[in-house]
Design an enzyme around this catalytic site. Structure first.
Site: not given
Ligand code: CAA
Length: 254
Positions: A64, A110
């Site tokens: 992120a 992820e």
């Protein structure tokens, strides 16, 4: 597209390259939305039968975008556009292959967990360093990682934030093959080319069925598998005819 590159290197195959090299391909909201949008295009295009997702030599993705966090604050995680993009990637029905070189961290890892096949270059480093910024892998990592590599290995990665190398990732089932770094994308494209020759309706049904094994109790998924087996498709008839007539099948996806 500003944060990804999209190409069609061979028949039936789309290649999506994450393209924020200065930020190690960190998953900004814009990048996630562009990946989701490219996958929506791939889904809608009958000519595309398999997609390869990659980054560059230094990073698949460092996770992120930490620099977007102060601005967004905690609600950033629940921001609708971001969640919608993750959901859309998660629901992509065609085979998706990750070709990983360099860092694959946090949200970057992820993203890999949403792929169907992972090829790792020798330089690949996988990790969940969220704990080091007092966070946790909240885009599916805490749930998908232990299902894939087991509780103790997942706990070690998530609680320490330490990285594992490509050989360990392969040993733990996080990558199916390790290649020299210069061959990772090439190898992923080879596999995509093989998949693209198969019936698209069959590969999508097979993907959906395998994913059911992670999501549903066994008796339910076995019964759904049986129901799917009863579907008859034109491609299935074509596959049988081609075998008997000793020729290559011509699949249409019907
Ligand atoms: N977000 C935003 N920018 C990032 C970034 C990230 N996740 N990771 C790296 N960058 C930027 C750096 O800030 C740096 O930019 P500047 O040159 O403008 O300073 C550039 O990319 C290169 O990075 P480094 O100079 O740090 O490169 P390095 O080789 O010394 O270190 C690294 C590489 C170990 C990957 C280090 O960059 C790092 O630790 N990055 C953060 C990794 C991380 O914590 N990821 C998890 C994010 S949280 C998450 O993903 C949440 C979630 O699942 C819910």
């Amino acid at each position: 597209m500003e944060t990804i590159k999209v190409a069609r290197p061979s028949d039936g195959v789309m290649l999506i390259t994450l393209d924020r090299p200065k930020a190690l391909n960190a998953l900004s909201k814009a990048l996630l939305i562009e990946v989701a949008s490219a996958l929506e295009d791939a889904e809608a295009d009958n000519a595309i039968r398999c997609v390869v997702l990659t980054g560059d030599e230094r990073a698949f993705s460092a996770g992120a975008d930490i620099k977007e966090m102060p601005e967004g604050g905690i609600p950033m995680w629940a921001e609708a556009g971001r969640l919608k993009a993750w959901k859309s990637i998660e629901r992509f029905p065609k085979p998706l292959i990750a070709a990983v070189n360099g860092y694959a961290l946090g949200g970057g890892c992820e993203l890999i967990l949403l792929c169907d096949i992972v090829i790792a270059g020798e330089t690949a480093r996988f990790g969940f360093p969220e704990v080091k910024i007092a966070a946790f892998p909240g885009d599916g990592g805490t749930q998908r990682l232990p299902r894939l590599i087991g509780k103790f290995r997942a706990m070690m990665m998530i609680l320490t934030g330490d990285f594992i190398d490509a050989a360990t990732a392969h040993d733990w089932g996080l990558a199916v093959e390790v290649t020299p770094a210069g061959r990772t994308v090439e190898r992923a494209l080879e596999i995509a080319g093989t998949i693209a020759q198969n019936s698209p309706v069959a590969t999508q049904m097979a993907k959906a069925e395998v994913l059911m094994s992670f999501e549903k109790p066994l008796d339910e998924s076995l019964s759904m598998e049986r129901q799917m087996l009863l579907w008859q498709t034109e491609d299935h008839d074509e596959g049988i005819a081609a075998f008997i007539e000793k020729r290559k099948p011509r699949y249409t996806g019907r």
